[in-house]
Design an enzyme around this catalytic site. Structure first.
Site, short mmCIF file in Angstrom:
data_model
loop_
_atom_site.label_atom_id
_atom_site.label_comp_id
_atom_site.label_asym_id
_atom_site.label_seq_id
_atom_site.Cartn_x
_atom_site.Cartn_y
_atom_site.Cartn_z
N TYR A 169 0.83 -1.20 0.00
CA TYR A 169 0.00 0.00 0.00
C TYR A 169 0.87 1.25 0.00
O TYR A 169 2.06 1.20 0.28
CB TYR A 169 -0.96 0.01 1.19
CG TYR A 169 -0.34 0.39 2.52
CD1 TYR A 169 -0.54 1.67 3.05
CD2 TYR A 169 0.42 -0.51 3.24
CE1 TYR A 169 0.01 2.04 4.26
CE2 TYR A 169 0.98 -0.16 4.46
CZ TYR A 169 0.77 1.11 4.96
OH TYR A 169 1.34 1.47 6.17
N LYS A 212 6.58 -1.98 2.07
CA LYS A 212 5.37 -1.38 2.66
C LYS A 212 4.17 -2.30 2.43
O LYS A 212 3.33 -2.08 1.55
CB LYS A 212 5.12 0.01 2.07
CG LYS A 212 4.16 0.85 2.90
CD LYS A 212 4.15 2.29 2.40
CE LYS A 212 3.15 3.16 3.17
NZ LYS A 212 3.55 3.39 4.57
N GLU A 229 11.65 2.59 14.67
CA GLU A 229 10.77 3.64 14.15
C GLU A 229 9.49 3.66 14.94
O GLU A 229 9.28 2.84 15.84
CB GLU A 229 10.49 3.42 12.66
CG GLU A 229 9.89 2.07 12.34
CD GLU A 229 9.85 1.78 10.84
OE1 GLU A 229 9.93 2.72 10.04
OE2 GLU A 229 9.74 0.59 10.48
#
Length: 285
Positions: A33, A149, A181
């Site tokens: 995505y 992703k 992250e």
């Protein structure tokens, strides 16, 4: 008015949109995505998102079902049909639907499933900017290819809920003592004159906003250091912030209940946000 979405070549009211129960995105999270922000009816960093989409498809050995120029036109048509001036456009491509559930990939001529939809949201003047975000630290328990992703977002969702339970806004994930992250963003600290953020690798998403912000920071004569940093370094930093397509540059003012720096949004983060918005709008399509 019903939102208009795009599914496999058709523009439909969202209530009429359907995909197969055998779609591999639904059964196996076998999909990728992208989220592209919209400001002033223009797409921010579209080229970067298109390039990363192509990389994600390549890494998963998935077909490329739509050319970049056609994809751009779909984005623009969705903006027009939904009168979207500010917000986001979500894009998802899966390996498609086989005749039945099977771990083995379907044949290469199986059509991909392509879905896009809009989300109206106040991005530029988010009230979070003035107060800053509060984050907690959690163990990073995701799979090893975070640079792709994919739609495998269960653990990041769990992280968001852990943060919510702790009256925080987000979670920064920790692996082997170092921050990787945030749940849906790249993480940064500022110490002295240096902006420190984790180096690229399989451990983090190669953020499109990250790349742009670091480029702008260097152009503004800011010192950038790409390396792993520890949780203790984050707590002792002068300031901290995140970047993502939907938050741009967002200050972080607290970690695990402890103020970072002054406990207020820092000057570096606020200046980078200003630069990013100015420069990105100039290049927006």
């Amino acid at each position: 008015m019903s939102r208009i979405v795009y599914v496999n070549g058709e523009y439909l009211p969202e209530g009429d949109a359907k995909v197969s129960i055998f779609d591999r995105g639904f059964l196996f999270a076998d999909g990728v995505y992208e989220v592209t922000s919209v400001l002033d009816s223009k797409l921010i960093d579209f080229d970067g998102h298109a390039v990363r989409l192509e990389r994600s498809l390549n890494e998963l050995g998935m077909n490329h079902p739509i050319p970049k120029d056609d994809l751009l036109e779909v984005h623009r048509e969705l903006m027009r049909r939904n009168d979207l001036t500010e917000g986001m456009i979500y894009l998802q491509i899966t390996r498609g639907a086989d005749a039945d559930r099977d771990f083995v990939y379907p044949s290469e001529d199986t059509p991909n499933t392509i879905v896009l939809f809009t989300q109206a949201k106040n991005l530029k003047d988010s009230p979070m900017v003035a107060k800053g975000m509060k984050v907690i630290s959690i163990e990073d328990q995701r799979w090893g290819r975070r640079d792709i992703k994919t739609v495998q977002l269960l653990y990041p969702s769990m992280g968001k809920m852990m943060a919510k339970a702790a009256n925080a806004d987000d979670a920064w994930m920790v692996e082997d003592g170092a921050i990787t992250e945030g749940t849906s963003n790249n993480a940064y600290i500022v110490k002295g004159n240096r902006i420190i953020t984790r180096h690229l690798g399989n451990e983090i998403l190669h953020g499109i906003t990250r790349a742009a912000v670091l480029r702008f920071a260097k152009s503004a004569q800011m010192e950038v250091e790409e390396r792993a940093f520890t949780l203790d370094e984050a707590k002792a930093a002068d300031e901290a912030f995140i970047t993502s397509a939907s938050t741009f540059v967002m200050p972080v003012v607290e970690m695990d209940g402890q103020p970072i720096g002054t406990g207020k949004p820092g000057s570096v983060a606020l200046r980078l946000r200003e630069i990013y918005l100015d420069e990105s709008l100039k290049a927006a399509v």
